[in-house]
Write an enzyme that holds these catalytic residues in place. Structure first.
Site, PDB file in Angstrom:
ATOM      1  N   ALA A   4       7.494  -2.155   2.241  1.00 38.07           N
ATOM      2  CA  ALA A   4       8.182  -1.564   1.083  1.00 38.07           C
ATOM      3  C   ALA A   4       9.341  -0.693   1.554  1.00 38.07           C
ATOM      4  CB  ALA A   4       7.187  -0.757   0.247  1.00 38.07           C
TER       5      ALA A   4
ATOM      6  N   SER B 211       0.845  -1.198   0.000  1.00 31.93           N
ATOM      7  CA  SER B 211       0.000   0.000   0.000  1.00 31.93           C
ATOM      8  C   SER B 211       0.881   1.251   0.000  1.00 31.93           C
ATOM      9  CB  SER B 211      -0.870  -0.012   1.252  1.00 31.93           C
ATOM     10  OG  SER B 211      -0.026   0.047   2.383  1.00 31.93           O
TER      11      SER B 211
ATOM     12  N   GLN C 239       1.351   3.375   2.277  1.00 35.28           N
ATOM     13  CA  GLN C 239       2.110   3.494   3.536  1.00 35.28           C
ATOM     14  C   GLN C 239       2.674   2.136   3.956  1.00 35.28           C
ATOM     15  OE1 GLN C 239       3.424   5.832   5.256  1.00 35.28           O
ATOM     16  NE2 GLN C 239       2.581   7.458   4.007  1.00 35.28           N
ATOM     17  N   SER C 240       3.078   1.328   2.989  1.00 33.23           N
ATOM     18  CA  SER C 240       3.613   0.006   3.300  1.00 33.23           C
ATOM     19  C   SER C 240       4.921   0.116   4.095  1.00 33.23           C
ATOM     20  CB  SER C 240       3.856  -0.760   1.995  1.00 33.23           C
ATOM     21  OG  SER C 240       4.662  -1.894   2.237  1.00 33.23           O
ATOM     22  N   ASN C 241       4.909  -0.440   5.298  1.00 33.54           N
ATOM     23  CA  ASN C 241       6.146  -0.513   6.090  1.00 33.54           C
ATOM     24  C   ASN C 241       7.106  -1.490   5.436  1.00 33.54           C
ATOM     25  OD1 ASN C 241       5.169   1.107   8.407  1.00 33.54           O
ATOM     26  ND2 ASN C 241       3.712  -0.582   8.606  1.00 33.54           N
TER      27      ASN C 241
END
Ligand SMILES: *Cc1c(COP(=O)(O)O)cnc(C)c1O
Length: 329
Positions: free
Chosen positions: A81, A75, A77-79
């Site tokens: 990624a 997403s 706000q993917s942690n």
């Protein structure tokens, strides 16, 4: 970067010491349980979080396969990624991130960190995101055509190999519990793609503990995650050479705490849990995962789900950067 191995699998160590296992006295008193918080918001790599543990194994695999670029997705706000990008930098690999949603005018939270880390970021509209793995296949074919050797990490790093990070986390937790003289009755964690729960399920069986793993979904319905977690756990156990039997009905997941607005959006109960934990314990949870998981833990405690006085370990899985994008008032 030094590499070691765990059950024969190559591993980079991103967190040199065990993350703290902290007693939460005020909350324990309020809830009538003995609550401990496993501070996986303090794992290595930038702001910490559970993906750092999965990446210890995934990145070691990438390096062993001579990859020079890693691709992953998530997403906005993917942690996962953001931490993948940090791990890649540390090992001298490039990273390509494919994120779900429109490119925002302002980069905040994890996006801001990814920009600082120098990731190549592609944005894919929610409508087309269903085909994202196909799109990434094409991107990889393209990279191979240019003489690169890409390595793909699925969403959340929740592959059987990534889950091994949480087998190791379970071992670390039980060692700490033994040293502190604790018998862990329950382990509570947020479930987003299932890898964390799967590794913990393998861990309790491998290290022969009676603790029950209780997953709080922040995304899909219960049945979806029960199947997914059992499947990843089975494959994960095979990878480390310790096959286990686990069926979907053996996996505990609650899906009542996803919140009004769904995945990735703060919920009322989640935000109240964030405020409560901040004021009682001085610990900051995040609005997408750990805040909602804590809302679940609090509600279950109040319903009497945990027997009185039982020892409950809450895994704080990180997610701090999202606060700076999502919790504006
Ligand atoms: C990804 C994530 C989770 C969920 O873990 P899964 O292994 O994907 O189920 C929980 N908390 C945070 C902060 C995360 O980034």
């Amino acid at each position: 970067m030094k590499s070691s191995s765990y059950y024969g699998l190559p591993r980079f160590c991103f967190t040199p010491n065990a993350t703290p296992l902290e007693f939460a006295p005020m909350l324990s008193k309020k809830l009538g349980i003995k609550l401990y918080i496993k501070r996986d918001d303090k794992t290595g790599l930038v702001t910490g979080g559970n993906k750092s543990r999965k990446l210890e194994f995934l990145m070691a695999d990438a390096v062993n396969k001579n990859a020079d670029v890693v691709l992953t997705t998530g997403s906005l706000q993917s942690n996962h990624a953001m931490l993948t990008c940090a791990a890649a930098n540390k090992l001298g690999l490039k990273s390509v991130l494919v994120l779900k949603g429109k490119e925002p005018t302002q980069f905040q939270g994890n996006l801001l960190l990814e920009r600082l880390l120098g990731a190549e970021i592609h944005f894919v509209d929610a409508k087309e995101y269903g085909e994202v793995y196909k799109l990434m296949e094409e991107m990889m074919a393209d990279l191979r055509g240019k003489g690169k050797n890409p390595y793909f990490i699925p969403v959340g790093g929740s592959t059987p190999l990534g889950a091994v990070g949480y087998v190791a986390a379970a071992e670390e937790l039980f060692k700490q519990a033994d040293e502190m003289g604790l018998k862990v009755d329950y382990i509570v964690n947020a479930v987003g793609s299932g890898g964390t729960s799967a590794g913990l399920e393998v861990g309790v069986r491998l290290f022969e503990r009676a603790a029950r793993v209780v997953g709080i979904s922040v995304d899909s319905e219960k049945q979806v995650f029960q199947e997914q977690i059992a499947e990843i756990a089975k494959e994960c156990a095979k990878l480390i050479g310790k096959p286990i039997s686990i069926e979907p009905e053996d996996v505990i997941v609650f899906d009542e705490y996803i919140g009004e607005a769904g995945y990735g959006k703060p919920s009322k109960a989640g935000n109240s849990a964030i405020e409560l934990v901040a004021s009682c314990e001085g610990i900051i949870l995040d609005p997408v995962y750990s805040g909602k998981a804590m809302a679940g833990l609090i509600d279950l405690a109040r319903q009497g789900y945990f027997h009185p006085g039982s020892t409950v370990v809450f895994f704080h899985t990180g997610g701090i950067p999202a606060i700076f994008d999502l919790l504006k008032d």
